[in-house]
Design a protein around this motif. Structure first.
Motif, short mmCIF file in Angstrom:
data_model
loop_
_atom_site.label_atom_id
_atom_site.label_comp_id
_atom_site.label_asym_id
_atom_site.label_seq_id
_atom_site.Cartn_x
_atom_site.Cartn_y
_atom_site.Cartn_z
N LEU A 1 0.83 -1.40 0.04
CA LEU A 1 -0.05 0.09 -0.08
C LEU A 1 0.97 1.22 -0.04
CD1 LEU A 1 -3.11 0.71 0.16
CD2 LEU A 1 -2.75 1.14 2.62
N ASP B 1 -2.19 5.42 -3.12
CA ASP B 1 -3.61 4.79 -3.03
C ASP B 1 -4.44 5.32 -2.29
OD1 ASP B 1 -2.67 2.37 -4.55
OD2 ASP B 1 -1.43 1.66 -2.86
N LEU B 2 -4.15 6.03 -1.05
CA LEU B 2 -4.69 6.77 -0.30
C LEU B 2 -5.16 7.90 -0.86
CD1 LEU B 2 -4.00 4.51 1.95
CD2 LEU B 2 -4.09 6.59 3.76
N TRP C 1 -5.43 8.60 -4.29
CA TRP C 1 -6.39 8.15 -5.20
C TRP C 1 -7.90 8.27 -4.70
CZ3 TRP C 1 -8.54 9.08 -9.62
CH2 TRP C 1 -9.07 8.12 -10.42
N TYR C 2 -7.80 7.57 -3.52
CA TYR C 2 -9.05 7.27 -2.86
C TYR C 2 -9.65 8.30 -2.50
CZ TYR C 2 -12.31 4.15 -0.49
OH TYR C 2 -13.71 3.67 -0.03
N ALA D 1 -12.86 8.99 2.69
CA ALA D 1 -11.82 8.45 2.57
C ALA D 1 -11.29 8.19 4.10
CB ALA D 1 -10.93 9.50 1.84
N ASP E 1 -12.72 5.20 5.49
CA ASP E 1 -12.45 3.71 5.16
C ASP E 1 -10.87 3.47 5.29
OD1 ASP E 1 -14.86 3.22 4.29
OD2 ASP E 1 -14.73 4.12 2.22
N LEU F 1 -6.76 0.15 3.94
CA LEU F 1 -7.71 0.81 3.11
C LEU F 1 -9.16 -0.26 2.54
CD1 LEU F 1 -8.73 3.23 1.56
CD2 LEU F 1 -7.13 2.62 -0.40
N ASP G 1 -10.78 -0.51 0.38
CA ASP G 1 -11.29 -0.21 -0.85
C ASP G 1 -12.54 -1.09 -1.61
OD1 ASP G 1 -10.78 0.89 -3.30
OD2 ASP G 1 -8.94 0.05 -3.93
N ARG H 1 -7.04 -3.60 1.67
CA ARG H 1 -5.61 -3.45 1.16
C ARG H 1 -4.68 -2.87 2.41
NH1 ARG H 1 -5.51 0.39 -3.80
NH2 ARG H 1 -3.43 -0.68 -4.19
N GLU I 1 -1.09 5.32 -10.42
CA GLU I 1 -2.43 4.83 -9.98
C GLU I 1 -3.47 6.09 -10.20
OE1 GLU I 1 -5.71 2.94 -8.49
OE2 GLU I 1 -4.00 2.25 -9.25
#
Length: 286
Positions: free
Chosen positions: A32, A36-37, A39-40, A48, A51, A66, A68, A74, A221
C-alpha cells in the motif's frame, strides 16, 4: 502488547498518509502506497477517512489498511513490524470479527505484501486469491521523450481528465468534482496528473502519479487510454511521461501493480520500460 485499532478522521488520515510515505523503499515488497490513499480521496475527505484503518502500539502507527470497497482491505505494515507475529495475529483476529468494523462477515479479500501477515492469514484459512503482477522502472537515468504532447492537468483540465478516465474504464463515474476532491488532499502535494494528446488535439490517455518523497518509489495509479484511441502506442507514451514526472519529483523508481489477467496492461507497462516482478496473490475468504 497493546494494539489500538483506529478509524482515522481528518488529521489522522493525513497521519496514515505520512506513515506510508516513510515505509516505501525499492527493496520492500509491493505494498500500500500513500498514492493509493490519495487516489481514494476522490470520494471526499470524510469518506476516505472513514475507510482507512490503522493499528498502533504506544501511539505509533504500525499498520495501515484501506477498505477499497465493501469487502476488500488493502493493508501493509511498517518495515520494522513486517515480521511481528503479535501484530499479524491481531490484524487477522480483527478481520475475523465483523464487530471490529474492519471487514463484514462472509466473503472478503485482503491485499497484503509478502511476509508474516500474508502467512498468518493463510494459517487462519484465507485462501490464495487473484494473482497480480507488480512492475517497476528504475529512474536513475533520464527518461526518454514520450513522443506525444503531454500536459499537466490542473483544475482547468479537470473535466477533460475525468472524461478520458471514464472513456478508459467502463462503468466509471469519475468526474471533475472527484478530481478536485482528490487534488485537495495532502497526498496530492507529491502528485501529478498528466494528459496525452494526439496530433488532432484530442486527449487520448491519462495518468496520475504519486511520489512518496525523494529516494523512494513513486506509484502510477491510475493509467488509462481512451477506448477510441487504443492500439496506437498512447498507453506506452503516457507511462513514459508518468515515469519522467516521478523522476522530476525525486522518485527512485516508478511502480505499478495490475491484475495478471490483464495481459494487455502488463505488456503496455513492459513496453514503457517497466520490469515485471514476481506475482503476488491476494488472500480471500469464502
Amino acid at each position: 502488547m497493546d494494539f489500538g485499532l483506529g478509524t482515522p478522521r481528518a488529521t489522522a488520515f493525513d497521519a496514515a498518509v505520512a506513515a506510508l510515505r516513510t515505509w516505501q523503499s525499492d527493496d520492500a515488497p509491493m505494498q500500500l502506497h500513500p498514492g493509493d490513499l490519495g487516489w481514494y480521496r476522490r470520494f471526499g475527505a470524510e469518506t476516505a477517512a472513514a475507510d482507512v484503518r490503522t493499528w498502533s502500539r504506544d501511539g505509533r502507527i504500525l499498520a495501515v489498511g484501506l477498505l477499497d470497497g465493501p469487502d476488500l482491505l488493502r493493508v501493509t505494515t511498517a518495515p520494522e513490524a513486517r515480521d511481528d507475529q503479535a501484530l499479524a495475529r491481531r490484524i487477522a483476529a480483527d478481520l475475523a470479527d465483523p464487530e471490529r468494523g474492519v471487514l463484514p462477515a462472509g466473503s472478503a479479500s485482503v491485499e497484503a505484501p509478502a511476509g508474516t501477515l500474508h502467512e498468518v492469514l493463510g494459517e487462519e484459512g484465507w485462501a490464495a486469491g487473484e494473482p497480480w503482477t507488480p512492475l517497476q522502472r528504475d529512474l536513475t537515468d533520464p527518461v526518454e521523450d514520450a513522443g506525444v504532447r503531454i500536459e499537466v492537468a490542473g483544475p482547468g483540465l479537470a473535466e477533460e481528465r475525468a472524461a478520458v478516465h471514464r472513456a478508459a474504464f467502463e462503468g466509471s463515474k469519475f468526474s471533475a468534482e472527484h478530481w478536485l476532491a482528490m487534488a485537495a488532499g495532502t497526498a496530492y502535494a507529491d502528485a501529478r496528473c498528466l494528459l496525452a494528446y494526439d496530433d488532432a488535439g484530442n486527449a487520448v490517455a491519462a495518468v496520475t502519479v504519486w511520489a512518496a518523497g525523494p529516494g523512494r518509489p513513486g506509484l502510477i495509479e491510475p493509467m488509462g487510454v481512451h477506448e477510441d484511441h487504443r492500439g496506437r502506442g498512447y498507453g506506452k507514451a503516457i507511462c513514459v511521461a508518468g515515469a519522467d514526472a516521478l523522476r522530476g519529483l525525486g522518485s527512485s523508481s516508478a511502480i505499478v501493480c495490475t491484475p495478471s489477467s490483464l495481459t494487455g496492461a502488463v505488456a503496455t507497462y513492459a513496453s514503457a520500460g517497466f520490469r515485471p516482478l514476481p506475482e503476488r496473490l491476494d488472500r480471500c475468504r469464502e
